[in-house]
Motif scaffolding. Structure first.
Motif, PDB file in Angstrom:
ATOM      1  N   UNK A  43       0.837  -1.207   0.000  1.00 37.03           N
ATOM      2  CA  UNK A  43       0.000   0.000   0.000  1.00 37.03           C
ATOM      3  C   UNK A  43       0.871   1.256   0.000  1.00 37.03           C
ATOM      4  N   UNK A  44       1.912   1.272   0.820  1.00 34.93           N
ATOM      5  CA  UNK A  44       2.781   2.449   0.882  1.00 34.93           C
ATOM      6  C   UNK A  44       3.591   2.609  -0.401  1.00 34.93           C
ATOM      7  N   UNK A  45       4.023   1.511  -1.006  1.00 33.28           N
ATOM      8  CA  UNK A  45       4.766   1.602  -2.260  1.00 33.28           C
ATOM      9  C   UNK A  45       3.915   2.124  -3.409  1.00 33.28           C
ATOM     10  N   UNK A  46       2.589   1.965  -3.301  1.00 31.66           N
ATOM     11  CA  UNK A  46       1.717   2.442  -4.373  1.00 31.66           C
ATOM     12  C   UNK A  46       1.484   3.947  -4.297  1.00 31.66           C
ATOM     13  N   UNK A  47       1.850   4.583  -3.178  1.00 31.65           N
ATOM     14  CA  UNK A  47       1.678   6.025  -3.043  1.00 31.65           C
ATOM     15  C   UNK A  47       2.781   6.781  -3.776  1.00 31.65           C
ATOM     16  N   UNK A  48       2.462   7.982  -4.210  1.00 32.11           N
ATOM     17  CA  UNK A  48       3.473   8.827  -4.846  1.00 32.11           C
ATOM     18  C   UNK A  48       4.368   9.439  -3.766  1.00 32.11           C
ATOM     19  N   UNK A  49       5.493  10.003  -4.200  1.00 30.65           N
ATOM     20  CA  UNK A  49       6.394  10.654  -3.251  1.00 30.65           C
ATOM     21  C   UNK A  49       5.700  11.810  -2.538  1.00 30.65           C
ATOM     22  N   UNK A  50       4.855  12.517  -3.236  1.00 36.09           N
ATOM     23  CA  UNK A  50       4.113  13.632  -2.643  1.00 36.09           C
ATOM     24  C   UNK A  50       3.141  13.136  -1.563  1.00 36.09           C
ATOM     25  N   UNK A  51       2.454  12.040  -1.854  1.00 39.24           N
ATOM     26  CA  UNK A  51       1.517  11.489  -0.878  1.00 39.24           C
ATOM     27  C   UNK A  51       2.257  10.972   0.362  1.00 39.24           C
ATOM     28  N   UNK A  52       3.402  10.351   0.157  1.00 36.99           N
ATOM     29  CA  UNK A  52       4.208   9.898   1.286  1.00 36.99           C
ATOM     30  C   UNK A  52       4.669  11.087   2.128  1.00 36.99           C
ATOM     31  N   UNK A  53       5.069  12.154   1.457  1.00 40.55           N
ATOM     32  CA  UNK A  53       5.508  13.352   2.169  1.00 40.55           C
ATOM     33  C   UNK A  53       4.366  13.949   2.991  1.00 40.55           C
ATOM     34  N   UNK A  54       3.144  13.879   2.466  1.00 38.38           N
ATOM     35  CA  UNK A  54       1.983  14.398   3.189  1.00 38.38           C
ATOM     36  C   UNK A  54       1.745  13.672   4.510  1.00 38.38           C
ATOM     37  N   UNK A  55       2.105  12.402   4.569  1.00 45.76           N
ATOM     38  CA  UNK A  55       1.911  11.653   5.811  1.00 45.76           C
ATOM     39  C   UNK A  55       3.212  11.537   6.611  1.00 45.76           C
ATOM     40  N   UNK A  56       4.216  12.295   6.202  1.00 44.24           N
ATOM     41  CA  UNK A  56       5.450  12.378   6.972  1.00 44.24           C
ATOM     42  C   UNK A  56       6.421  11.234   6.762  1.00 44.24           C
ATOM     43  N   UNK A  57       6.370  10.605   5.592  1.00 45.96           N
ATOM     44  CA  UNK A  57       7.266   9.481   5.290  1.00 45.96           C
ATOM     45  C   UNK A  57       8.042   9.744   4.008  1.00 45.96           C
ATOM     46  N   UNK A  58       9.103   8.996   3.838  1.00 45.84           N
ATOM     47  CA  UNK A  58       9.810   8.969   2.566  1.00 45.84           C
ATOM     48  C   UNK A  58       9.938   7.498   2.170  1.00 45.84           C
ATOM     49  N   UNK A  59      10.391   7.232   0.970  1.00 49.27           N
ATOM     50  CA  UNK A  59      10.498   5.845   0.488  1.00 49.27           C
ATOM     51  C   UNK A  59      11.365   4.983   1.406  1.00 49.27           C
ATOM     52  N   UNK A  60      12.383   5.564   1.997  1.00 46.47           N
ATOM     53  CA  UNK A  60      13.268   4.814   2.873  1.00 46.47           C
ATOM     54  C   UNK A  60      12.624   4.393   4.183  1.00 46.47           C
ATOM     55  N   UNK A  61      11.492   4.984   4.528  1.00 41.20           N
ATOM     56  CA  UNK A  61      10.800   4.655   5.777  1.00 41.20           C
ATOM     57  C   UNK A  61       9.828   3.487   5.643  1.00 41.20           C
ATOM     58  N   UNK A  62       9.529   3.065   4.430  1.00 44.32           N
ATOM     59  CA  UNK A  62       8.477   2.085   4.197  1.00 44.32           C
ATOM     60  C   UNK A  62       8.763   0.756   4.912  1.00 44.32           C
ATOM     61  N   UNK A  63       9.979   0.243   4.800  1.00 42.26           N
ATOM     62  CA  UNK A  63      10.289  -1.034   5.443  1.00 42.26           C
ATOM     63  C   UNK A  63      10.174  -0.942   6.963  1.00 42.26           C
ATOM     64  N   UNK A  64      10.620   0.159   7.527  1.00 43.29           N
ATOM     65  CA  UNK A  64      10.529   0.324   8.982  1.00 43.29           C
ATOM     66  C   UNK A  64       9.082   0.396   9.446  1.00 43.29           C
ATOM     67  N   UNK A  65       8.245   1.090   8.693  1.00 47.97           N
ATOM     68  CA  UNK A  65       6.833   1.190   9.049  1.00 47.97           C
ATOM     69  C   UNK A  65       6.161  -0.176   8.916  1.00 47.97           C
ATOM     70  N   UNK A  66       6.441  -0.893   7.835  1.00 45.72           N
ATOM     71  CA  UNK A  66       5.817  -2.202   7.619  1.00 45.72           C
ATOM     72  C   UNK A  66       6.249  -3.199   8.682  1.00 45.72           C
ATOM     73  N   UNK A  67       7.470  -3.099   9.167  1.00 47.69           N
ATOM     74  CA  UNK A  67       7.967  -4.017  10.186  1.00 47.69           C
ATOM     75  C   UNK A  67       7.608  -3.573  11.589  1.00 47.69           C
ATOM     76  N   UNK A  68       6.948  -2.422  11.727  1.00 51.57           N
ATOM     77  CA  UNK A  68       6.505  -1.953  13.040  1.00 51.57           C
ATOM     78  C   UNK A  68       7.593  -1.310  13.853  1.00 51.57           C
ATOM     79  N   UNK A  69       8.676  -0.900  13.223  1.00 58.76           N
ATOM     80  CA  UNK A  69       9.760  -0.249  13.945  1.00 58.76           C
ATOM     81  C   UNK A  69       9.598   1.251  14.006  1.00 58.76           C
ATOM     82  N   UNK A  70       8.596   1.783  13.357  1.00 56.21           N
ATOM     83  CA  UNK A  70       8.376   3.231  13.365  1.00 56.21           C
ATOM     84  C   UNK A  70       6.916   3.521  13.464  1.00 56.21           C
TER      85      UNK A  70
END
Length: 70
Positions: A43-70
């Motif tokens: 779901x997070x990979x399907x978002x654009x960079x702008x949409x990720x920025x709107x929720x306070x994330x960048x592409x490098x944060x996706x794995x940490x969020x999915x693994x529950x570390x952030x």
């Protein structure tokens, strides 16, 4: 999202049957957690960079969020 009832806590040993049940529950929980992390990652990979920025994330944060570390 899947749910597994793990609220029943036993204090004694039920021998082989109890250990098999505990092992099955552990494997089932691991499979559910893996599936939830995969769905979150997709779901997070399907978002654009702008949409990720709107929720306070960048592409490098996706794995940490999915693994529950952030």
């Amino acid at each position: 999202m899947a749910a597994l009832d793990t609220t029943r806590i036993t204090t004694g040993s039920f021998g082989l049957v109890g250990r098999i049940g505990a092992t099955f529950a552990s494997v089932a929980n691991a499979a559910i957690e893996w599936s939830d992390a995969r769905a979150t990652r997709n779901a997070l990979n399907s978002l654009s960079d702008r949409e990720l920025e709107d929720i306070g994330l960048c592409r490098g944060d996706i794995d940490a969020v999915a693994d529950g570390r952030r």
